[in-house]
Design a protein around this motif. Structure first.
Motif, PDB file in Angstrom:
ATOM      1  N   THR A  79       2.274   3.171   5.783  1.00  0.00           N
ATOM      2  CA  THR A  79       2.187   3.728   6.868  1.00  0.00           C
ATOM      3  C   THR A  79       1.061   4.963   6.895  1.00  0.00           C
ATOM      4  OG1 THR A  79       3.524   5.535   5.919  1.00  0.00           O
ATOM      5  CG2 THR A  79       5.007   3.683   7.091  1.00  0.00           C
ATOM      6  N   GLY A  80       0.572   4.802   8.032  1.00  0.00           N
ATOM      7  CA  GLY A  80      -0.698   5.519   8.322  1.00  0.00           C
ATOM      8  C   GLY A  80      -2.109   4.481   8.273  1.00  0.00           C
ATOM      9  N   GLY A 103      -6.854   4.347   6.975  1.00  0.00           N
ATOM     10  CA  GLY A 103      -6.114   3.284   6.399  1.00  0.00           C
ATOM     11  C   GLY A 103      -7.037   2.330   5.458  1.00  0.00           C
ATOM     12  N   GLY A 104      -6.528   2.044   4.186  1.00  0.00           N
ATOM     13  CA  GLY A 104      -7.252   0.867   3.700  1.00  0.00           C
ATOM     14  C   GLY A 104      -7.036  -0.656   3.996  1.00  0.00           C
ATOM     15  N   GLY A 144       0.775  -1.152  -0.074  1.00  0.00           N
ATOM     16  CA  GLY A 144      -0.014  -0.142   0.137  1.00  0.00           C
ATOM     17  C   GLY A 144       0.711   1.182   0.014  1.00  0.00           C
ATOM     18  N   GLY A 145       0.252   2.223  -0.643  1.00  0.00           N
ATOM     19  CA  GLY A 145       1.116   3.512  -0.576  1.00  0.00           C
ATOM     20  C   GLY A 145       1.139   4.168   0.818  1.00  0.00           C
ATOM     21  N   ASN A 146       2.007   4.732   1.122  1.00  0.00           N
ATOM     22  CA  ASN A 146       2.435   5.601   2.193  1.00  0.00           C
ATOM     23  C   ASN A 146       1.546   6.624   2.570  1.00  0.00           C
ATOM     24  OD1 ASN A 146       4.291   3.895   3.433  1.00  0.00           O
ATOM     25  ND2 ASN A 146       6.050   4.999   2.441  1.00  0.00           N
ATOM     26  N   GLY A 147       1.251   6.744   3.918  1.00  0.00           N
ATOM     27  CA  GLY A 147       0.134   7.943   4.074  1.00  0.00           C
ATOM     28  C   GLY A 147       0.913   9.256   4.093  1.00  0.00           C
ATOM     29  N   PHE A 148      -0.211  10.306   4.322  1.00  0.00           N
ATOM     30  CA  PHE A 148      -0.061  11.764   4.627  1.00  0.00           C
ATOM     31  C   PHE A 148       0.663  12.114   6.104  1.00  0.00           C
ATOM     32  CE2 PHE A 148      -1.296  15.926   5.868  1.00  0.00           C
ATOM     33  CZ  PHE A 148      -0.789  17.067   4.718  1.00  0.00           C
ATOM     34  N   THR A 157       2.773  12.274  12.650  1.00  0.00           N
ATOM     35  CA  THR A 157       1.793  11.055  12.441  1.00  0.00           C
ATOM     36  C   THR A 157       1.477  10.743  10.869  1.00  0.00           C
ATOM     37  OG1 THR A 157       0.888  11.558  14.700  1.00  0.00           O
ATOM     38  CG2 THR A 157      -0.199   9.884  13.086  1.00  0.00           C
ATOM     39  N   ALA A 158       1.501   9.819  10.328  1.00  0.00           N
ATOM     40  CA  ALA A 158       0.993   9.463   9.090  1.00  0.00           C
ATOM     41  C   ALA A 158      -0.437   8.876   9.268  1.00  0.00           C
ATOM     42  CB  ALA A 158       1.806   8.048   8.569  1.00  0.00           C
ATOM     43  N   TYR A 159      -1.215   9.252   8.218  1.00  0.00           N
ATOM     44  CA  TYR A 159      -2.799   9.048   8.156  1.00  0.00           C
ATOM     45  C   TYR A 159      -2.817   8.601   6.690  1.00  0.00           C
ATOM     46  CZ  TYR A 159      -3.079  11.993  12.314  1.00  0.00           C
ATOM     47  OH  TYR A 159      -2.838  12.555  13.406  1.00  0.00           O
TER      48      TYR A 159
END
Length: 295
Positions: A249-250, A271-272, A215-219, A228-230
Motif C-alpha cells: 500500500t502506498g 512507491g517501488g 512489497g512492504g506497506n507504506g507510511f 494516505t499511504a506513501y
C-alpha cells in the motif's frame, strides 16, 4: 475550592502586539495567524494543531523554491517522500519505497526561500541487472533518500530509503534507519522468485513456493486531511505459475510471473517498482516522490 466554573484567559492580539520583551515560556494567541504561540527563549513557535481557520496545506509534486509567507516562523507539519527504486530484472526483487521523513514544528524565517526537490523514481532496467535507486527528495534541511533498487539472479537488493528486495537466492537491501524498512530475501527454492521491496511502513515479504514476495506497506499520514499511504515497496517476481508479489500500500508496483505483466510504482507516492522474472521488456519503474507541508 471548586474551580469548575473558573476559566483562564491567555493574552491575545495581533503579531505586532506580542509581549515585549518576550520571556521564555510566554504563551500568546496570535490573532493575525489565528494560532497559539509560545516563546522558547529565542523565537516564537507555533503550537502544533491549534489553528482554527485559514490553515494552509501545500503539496509539491515538482522541484521548486518555497518562499515562507510573512509572519510564519514555524511549519506545523512537513512530509518528505523520496522517489521509489525500480525492480530488478531476471528473477528480480521489488524496488524499495522512497525514504519518508515526517517532521513537526519545523522552524522557518518569514520571507526566506526554501529549496524543494522532488526525487524521481528509479528507471526500470532493460538488461539483466539490479534496479535503479530512486532520487532524493528535499525540503530545506530535510533529505529523504531514494528507495533501493531490487536485486536480480546475481545480486542482493540495494540499500536505500527502504531496501530493495533480493533477487533469487539473495538477501534484501537495508532500509535507512528512521526512513524506511528492509527488503526481503529472494526465493531459495524452485520458484526462482524475488523478494518484496521494503516500504515506508513495513518490511517486504520473503519469496517462496507461493509466489514472489509482497512489497512492504507504506507510511500512513493524514497531513493532507485524508489518511494516505506513501512509499509502498514493489512486489518481487515469480518464476512459476504462482503469482508475482503484490506491491505494498502506498503506490508499490506488482511483480510478474511468466504470464503476467509487471507494474511500476505510482507517481508522487514514492512507491517501488515491481520485479521482472524474465529478460523481455523492462522491470517496473519507481514512483516519483512528493513533499507536503501544513502551516
Amino acid at each position: 475550592m471548586n474551580l469548575q466554573n473558573y476559566y483562564g484567559l491567555i493574552n491575545k492580539g495581533p503579531e505586532a502586539n506580542r509581549p515585549t520583551p518576550p520571556i521564555e515560556g510566554f504563551v500568546y494567541y496570535n490573532t493575525d495567524l489565528d494560532v497559539f504561540e509560545w516563546y522558547d527563549g529565542t523565537q516564537w513557535i507555533t503550537a502544533a494543531n491549534t489553528k482554527r481557520s485559514n490553515e494552509v496545506i501545500q503539496t509539491f509534486t515538482s522541484s521548486t523554491t518555497f518562499v515562507v509567507p510573512a509572519g510564519i516562523t514555524n511549519i506545523a507539519e512537513v512530509l518528505v517522500v523520496a522517489g521509489g527504486g525500480s525492480g530488478g530484472r531476471v528473477y528480480g526483487g521489488g524496488g524499495g519505497g522512497g525514504g519518508v521523513i515526517y517532521a513537526t514544528n519545523y522552524p522557518v524565517t518569514p520571507s526566506s526561500s526554501i529549496t524543494v526537490t522532488i526525487g524521481a523514481g528509479g528507471a526500470g532496467v532493460t538488461v539483466n541487472s539490479v534496479g535503479n535507486n530512486g532520487g532524493n527528495s528535499v525540503f530545506g534541511s530535510l533529505t529523504a533518500f531514494g528507495g533501493g533498487g531490487g536485486g536480480n539472479n546475481a545480486n542482493a537488493g540495494i540499500t536505500g530509503g527502504s531496501g530493495g528486495g533480493g533477487g533469487y537466492g539473495f538477501a534484501g537491501g537495508t532500509g535507512i534507519f528512521g526512513q524506511g524498512y528492509n527488503g526481503s530475501q529472494g526465493a531459495v527454492n524452485g520458484n526462482y522468485g524475488g523478494g518484496g521491496g521494503g516500504g515506508g511502513g513495513g518490511q517486504g515479504s520473503v519469496a517462496g513456493f507461493t509466489g514472489g514476495g509482497a512489497g512492504g506497506n507504506g507510511f500512513i499520514s493524514s497531513i493532507s486531511g485524508i489518511s494516505t499511504a506513501y512509499a509502498g515497496g514493489g512486489g518481487g517476481s515469480s518464476g512459476t505459475t504462482a503469482p508475482g508479489g503484490l506491491g505494498g500500500t502506498g503506490g508499490g508496483g506488482n511483480g510478474n510471473n511468466p504470464t503476467t505483466s509487471v507494474t511500476s510504482g505510482l507517481p508522487n507516492t514514492g512507491g517501488g517498482g515491481g520485479g521482472k522474472i524474465d529478460a523481455t521488456l523492462s522491470s517496473g519503474a519507481g514512483g516519483s516522490g512528493i513533499v507536503i507541508i501544513k502551516y
